[in-house]
Design a protein around this motif. Sequence first.
Motif, mmCIF file in Angstrom:
data_model
loop_
_atom_site.group_PDB
_atom_site.id
_atom_site.type_symbol
_atom_site.label_atom_id
_atom_site.label_comp_id
_atom_site.label_asym_id
_atom_site.label_seq_id
_atom_site.Cartn_x
_atom_site.Cartn_y
_atom_site.Cartn_z
ATOM 1 N N GLU A 290 0.734 -1.212 -0.158
ATOM 2 C CA GLU A 290 0.122 -0.018 -0.125
ATOM 3 C C GLU A 290 0.906 1.248 0.051
ATOM 4 N N VAL A 291 2.018 1.299 -0.357
ATOM 5 C CA VAL A 291 3.071 2.214 -0.312
ATOM 6 C C VAL A 291 4.029 1.984 -1.479
ATOM 7 N N VAL A 292 4.180 3.068 -2.430
ATOM 8 C CA VAL A 292 5.051 3.287 -3.605
ATOM 9 C C VAL A 292 6.088 4.271 -3.337
ATOM 10 N N VAL A 293 7.277 4.345 -3.572
ATOM 11 C CA VAL A 293 7.824 5.625 -3.705
ATOM 12 C C VAL A 293 8.013 5.976 -5.306
ATOM 13 N N THR A 294 8.037 7.356 -5.431
ATOM 14 C CA THR A 294 7.940 7.946 -6.590
ATOM 15 C C THR A 294 9.289 8.906 -6.920
ATOM 16 N N ALA A 295 8.967 9.315 -8.075
ATOM 17 C CA ALA A 295 10.108 10.496 -8.295
ATOM 18 C C ALA A 295 9.149 12.004 -8.032
ATOM 19 N N GLY A 296 9.336 12.256 -6.855
ATOM 20 C CA GLY A 296 8.507 13.266 -6.404
ATOM 21 C C GLY A 296 7.117 13.297 -6.527
ATOM 22 N N ALA A 297 6.389 14.157 -5.891
ATOM 23 C CA ALA A 297 4.742 13.966 -5.756
ATOM 24 C C ALA A 297 4.408 14.294 -7.613
ATOM 25 N N THR A 298 5.084 14.739 -8.124
ATOM 26 C CA THR A 298 4.624 15.150 -9.492
ATOM 27 C C THR A 298 4.340 13.722 -10.269
ATOM 28 N N GLU A 299 5.499 12.832 -10.205
ATOM 29 C CA GLU A 299 5.350 11.519 -10.703
ATOM 30 C C GLU A 299 4.074 10.741 -10.134
ATOM 31 N N ALA A 300 3.923 10.971 -9.088
ATOM 32 C CA ALA A 300 2.993 10.030 -8.292
ATOM 33 C C ALA A 300 1.583 10.418 -8.910
#
Length: 393
Positions: A92-102
């Motif tokens: 239920e958690v994924v790391v992304t390239a900043g909030a913009t990529e999320a």
Amino acid sequence: MPARTALTSKLAGFGTTIFAEMSALAVETGAINLGQGFPDTDGPPEVLDAAVAAIRAGVNQYPPGLGAPELRAAIADHQRRFYGIELDPASEVVVTAGATEALAGALLGMLDTGDEVVVFEPMYDSYQACIALAGARAVPVLLAPDVDGRYVFDPDALRDAVTDRTKLILLNTPHNPTGKVFTADEMAMIAQIAVERDVFVVTDEVYEHLLFDGRAHIPMSTLPGMADRTLTISSGGKTFHTTGWKIGWMSGPEPLVTAARTVKQFLTYVNGAPFQPAIAVGLGLPDSYFETLAADLQIARDHLVAGLRAAGFTTHAPEATYFTTVDIRPIDPTGDGMAFCRSLPARCGVVAIPNEVFYARPEHGRHLVRFACCKQLDVIDAATQRLVEGFSS
């Protein structure tokens, strides 16, 4: 034969971002940049040292696709610690390239052609672009200052905006660029509509720790009926003064996370290996860090607001975030914020952002301009003194 157009028609009208244009103007003219929202001080030493240690320890190759396990665990711990939200860091958690990529992953992964997204305008500029790339349509609900200068929306306009074509509501609180913190009553209304109309909510909460005057952040997923229909997005850039690291994340029910992750894997795939354990350290810092962060930024906000008012702007004091919005018409009766911002570096040696770029209907923000307070006090004071001098002559 006419030449083919390279740019997809989905992005017709989307050119170079205003942030690139104004930051280039700042460099060209040597102006003080109160436009783009990046701090001019480094983050906490514990976080910086953890990144250096990770680099020296060899954490320099691709991290796991979902993100470093220690960061996913730290994100889950953070949500439990501050909001009582329980998450499984494995699913239920994924790391992304900043909030913009999320945000891009969420919108591209959840929307089909013809879907509608209800958004509050003004809005961060990537929202409209990603909705357009998904072949969906943004349906704006206006935020406008009331008689007290607080940004509010018309509840009937929100209800009318949600139709059978609505797939999700995109909510940013604390809100950029207005600095609004959505109240408990406003959040409850949005949640009620989402449940009644069976739509999802994607929330952008990157300013969650940057609140002023004792206000509290209310995550949408904590409200009744919303845990299973809310995808929450945040990042470490604003909280730990590490905007260049681009470490963000998304969390929520596995079906929503999976939809966004399915797109995310074809964007950057992974990023920022040595910065991920460092942000994990940051999320575990004591409460005093987060309290001091907000208190210091509130002082900066107060300096900026006082200086902008002294320069003659009608100024809407923000409740949170890095940003303060002003109405330029007392100074510039044309009310043309774009022209005002393009001339401001040469006239006063200061850079700001015209708010019209944040609107689906630019006429609503034509007369508004945004300044950032995430700078050292002497920088803010020097910038506002230039504004005072520039508009008193």
